[in-house]
Design a protein around this motif. Sequence first.
Motif, mmCIF file in Angstrom:
data_model
loop_
_atom_site.group_PDB
_atom_site.id
_atom_site.type_symbol
_atom_site.label_atom_id
_atom_site.label_comp_id
_atom_site.label_asym_id
_atom_site.label_seq_id
_atom_site.Cartn_x
_atom_site.Cartn_y
_atom_site.Cartn_z
ATOM 1 N N PHE A 260 1.219 -0.778 -0.073
ATOM 2 C CA PHE A 260 -0.377 0.048 -0.052
ATOM 3 C C PHE A 260 1.158 1.474 0.013
ATOM 4 N N GLU A 261 0.530 2.243 -0.858
ATOM 5 C CA GLU A 261 0.849 3.647 -0.580
ATOM 6 C C GLU A 261 0.840 4.532 0.917
ATOM 7 N N VAL A 262 1.534 5.128 1.715
ATOM 8 C CA VAL A 262 1.190 5.941 2.436
ATOM 9 C C VAL A 262 1.586 7.504 1.218
ATOM 10 N N ARG A 263 1.045 8.325 2.023
ATOM 11 C CA ARG A 263 0.730 9.706 2.055
ATOM 12 C C ARG A 263 2.199 10.396 1.847
ATOM 13 N N TRP A 264 2.579 11.291 0.920
ATOM 14 C CA TRP A 264 3.428 11.741 1.205
ATOM 15 C C TRP A 264 5.084 11.089 1.027
ATOM 16 N N LEU A 265 4.774 10.055 0.712
ATOM 17 C CA LEU A 265 6.028 8.625 0.403
ATOM 18 C C LEU A 265 5.898 8.157 -1.077
ATOM 19 N N ARG A 266 4.550 7.400 -1.083
ATOM 20 C CA ARG A 266 4.070 7.393 -2.584
ATOM 21 C C ARG A 266 4.924 5.837 -2.436
ATOM 22 N N LYS A 267 5.584 6.059 -3.806
ATOM 23 C CA LYS A 267 6.170 5.186 -4.371
ATOM 24 C C LYS A 267 7.670 5.176 -4.107
ATOM 25 N N GLU A 268 7.886 6.341 -3.180
ATOM 26 C CA GLU A 268 9.020 6.214 -2.912
ATOM 27 C C GLU A 268 10.237 5.929 -1.791
ATOM 28 N N PRO A 269 11.022 4.821 -1.396
ATOM 29 C CA PRO A 269 11.708 4.146 -0.218
ATOM 30 C C PRO A 269 11.738 4.761 0.437
ATOM 31 N N PRO A 270 11.259 3.940 1.604
ATOM 32 C CA PRO A 270 11.557 4.403 2.932
ATOM 33 C C PRO A 270 12.787 4.525 3.757
ATOM 34 N N THR A 271 13.520 5.946 3.543
ATOM 35 C CA THR A 271 14.603 6.246 3.366
ATOM 36 C C THR A 271 14.215 7.440 4.562
ATOM 37 N N LYS A 272 15.560 7.216 5.300
ATOM 38 C CA LYS A 272 15.329 7.660 6.738
ATOM 39 C C LYS A 272 15.150 9.565 5.963
ATOM 40 N N GLU A 273 15.956 10.055 5.170
ATOM 41 C CA GLU A 273 15.519 11.582 5.158
ATOM 42 C C GLU A 273 13.418 11.329 4.407
ATOM 43 N N ASN A 274 12.774 10.172 4.018
ATOM 44 C CA ASN A 274 12.144 10.764 3.266
ATOM 45 C C ASN A 274 11.238 10.734 4.097
ATOM 46 N N LEU A 275 11.511 8.872 5.425
ATOM 47 C CA LEU A 275 10.617 9.327 6.441
ATOM 48 C C LEU A 275 10.042 10.496 7.491
ATOM 49 N N GLU A 276 11.117 10.831 7.481
ATOM 50 C CA GLU A 276 11.431 12.336 7.973
ATOM 51 C C GLU A 276 10.360 13.093 7.512
ATOM 52 N N PHE A 277 10.835 13.576 6.261
ATOM 53 C CA PHE A 277 9.932 14.908 5.161
ATOM 54 C C PHE A 277 8.408 13.921 5.363
ATOM 55 N N ALA A 278 7.708 12.471 5.222
ATOM 56 C CA ALA A 278 6.747 12.248 5.410
ATOM 57 C C ALA A 278 5.993 13.060 6.953
ATOM 58 N N PHE A 279 6.759 12.744 7.688
ATOM 59 C CA PHE A 279 6.380 12.468 9.134
ATOM 60 C C PHE A 279 5.899 14.019 9.221
ATOM 61 N N GLU A 280 6.561 15.423 9.163
ATOM 62 C CA GLU A 280 6.771 16.569 9.479
ATOM 63 C C GLU A 280 5.480 16.713 8.876
ATOM 64 N N THR A 281 5.218 16.383 7.813
ATOM 65 C CA THR A 281 4.480 16.623 6.486
ATOM 66 C C THR A 281 3.556 16.719 6.943
ATOM 67 N N LEU A 282 3.181 15.082 7.287
ATOM 68 C CA LEU A 282 2.112 15.049 7.819
ATOM 69 C C LEU A 282 1.010 15.752 9.565
ATOM 70 N N LYS A 283 2.741 15.548 10.137
ATOM 71 C CA LYS A 283 1.825 16.710 11.653
ATOM 72 C C LYS A 283 0.965 17.885 11.255
ATOM 73 N N ARG A 284 1.071 18.219 9.983
ATOM 74 C CA ARG A 284 0.574 19.793 9.585
ATOM 75 C C ARG A 284 -0.623 19.304 8.988
ATOM 76 N N ALA A 285 -0.758 17.964 7.653
ATOM 77 C CA ALA A 285 -1.512 18.346 6.588
ATOM 78 C C ALA A 285 -3.377 17.781 7.660
ATOM 79 N N VAL A 286 -3.995 18.143 7.005
ATOM 80 C CA VAL A 286 -5.344 17.424 7.458
ATOM 81 C C VAL A 286 -6.296 17.388 6.681
ATOM 82 N N TYR A 287 -6.841 16.208 6.551
ATOM 83 C CA TYR A 287 -7.586 15.745 5.575
ATOM 84 C C TYR A 287 -9.035 15.525 5.621
ATOM 85 N N SER A 288 -9.660 15.452 4.714
ATOM 86 C CA SER A 288 -11.659 15.633 5.045
ATOM 87 C C SER A 288 -11.610 13.073 4.875
ATOM 88 N N VAL A 289 -12.103 13.414 5.870
ATOM 89 C CA VAL A 289 -11.952 12.034 6.626
ATOM 90 C C VAL A 289 -13.342 11.184 6.559
#
Length: 514
Positions: free
Chosen positions: A485-514
């Motif tokens: 399954f793809e994860v928002r702000w990672l999608r097909k990118e490998p889960p490297t530390k740098e990519n994980l930290e970017f997604a982590f910080e982005t998702l802290k602020r993002a708000v979605y319609s659920v």
Amino acid sequence: MKVVGFPTQGEVLQFVFDASGVLPRKYERDESFDEARKKSTQTALRRLANEVGQLDPNLGKLLVTFSYLIAGVLPPREFWAFGDVFFDLFDTYRHALKTEGTYLTKSETAKWFLLESAAPRLAISVAKQLQRYNVAEDGLLVPADAFWYLPKRDGDNWQWPLERVMRWAYELAGTSIQRFHCPDDTDMALLGKNLESAKNWLAGRNLPSWSSLLKNFDESFEALDRFRAKQGLPSLPETQKVSVRTALFLSRTATYISTLVQKHFGNQTLQEFCDRYCLLAESIADNTKIIRELVHQLIAREQVPPGEWDKVWFVVVTDYWYKFAARQDLLSQAVASGRITVDEAIEASRAFGRLAALQFERSEAFAPQHSIPDGFGELLLEGFAVRKSRDLSISGIEVYRVRLENRGLTEALPWMVPWQRSTYYYRERKYAEAFQFIQDAYERAQYCAGAHQYLLVNQYVELAAKNDKWKEFTQGVHWATYLGFEVRWLRKEPPTKENLEFAFETLKRAVYSV
């Protein structure tokens, strides 16, 4: 409360190691894999069972270890064929875990998977991989019965594969069990224990580790060769010894699995598995004949040198089964949509052998073993509707929870209500409360919610980030990666530390319609 779900990947890997019997190292001659490595592997298996650390990397390391141990057991062609059969089954398990979901207990789900997925997949995979790796070229001997690696029913008793292969080994050597293990009476003090062990194994009183079984037969081969030399006879052919060792390993593994199935599910289930497997395997004879003719024609037409024949087998077999599966999918879709009738599908399949027509001619042979619980589909859809409702409320969730309880389906859908509650608190921007419920839903859904996990896991990962829970965030990402399954702000990118930290910080602020 009954636990609903598939066996975990840790449990599956532990089962694989146990079934093969290669981890016990008491009599193993390979000094590169010592007792310390065995213990570290056992620790890694426990960590995987507890889902500690990164799932995919840990799983990958254990699969490499398993492959290394098996490589020391089987000849090269047989090793590659065995490995691909194993990975076919493991991929079938992962696909079911990702797409099917289950409302059954772990034991009932294992039984369902065994009969409805493993039996047909195994039959096709064995035939496919034996040809794909041109195993016949090795010229190894096998027992006369085509299904020597399956248990054989004898009234209320079973003749297990290991017993069948052991008796075949004695027959090949032209000796009794006594003279196979102790060919010279002067060796009785040295080899008498081997004879007693073999008698116990034949009687099914216990199952040896692979290293114990191999040591026993290797010592017997050596004793037989010494005895034959005294009589002026040649040693047993090396091909015969390799054939026996290979059949012993496969039959020991099959015996472990068969006795476990019989113990947990009973004689009827074990017989049903064998019947389903044999029905498929016998139908595949047409396909293997077609493939053999295609290979021979290509080799003759292109004047392929013998050194390239294995590549021809690999390419032709791979291509044939890929096209076969694609064609069967198209026919199944056409029948399901009503574009063609079942009779038309059968007629269209005949030119491609009995296997192609089997799924349409004998659909009852593959009928589901479990009926869907009354009301399950209705309450599953209602649960999603409640969660998505614009006026979602705690009282509305409670009404749904009571309906689940009254229909006896709380255990069948254990993740739905906590997911609804998490969604409610998410919309209220109460992320701490929302995380508590989504964590509960995530843990309950992992091995039973199938494709429904896509949105749930993304919500779990997001709320872990919003609550600054890095460990839970990365665990969620690795689980999603494992399932594909793809994860928002990672999608097909490998889960490297740098990519994980970017997604982590982005998702802290993002708000979605659920």
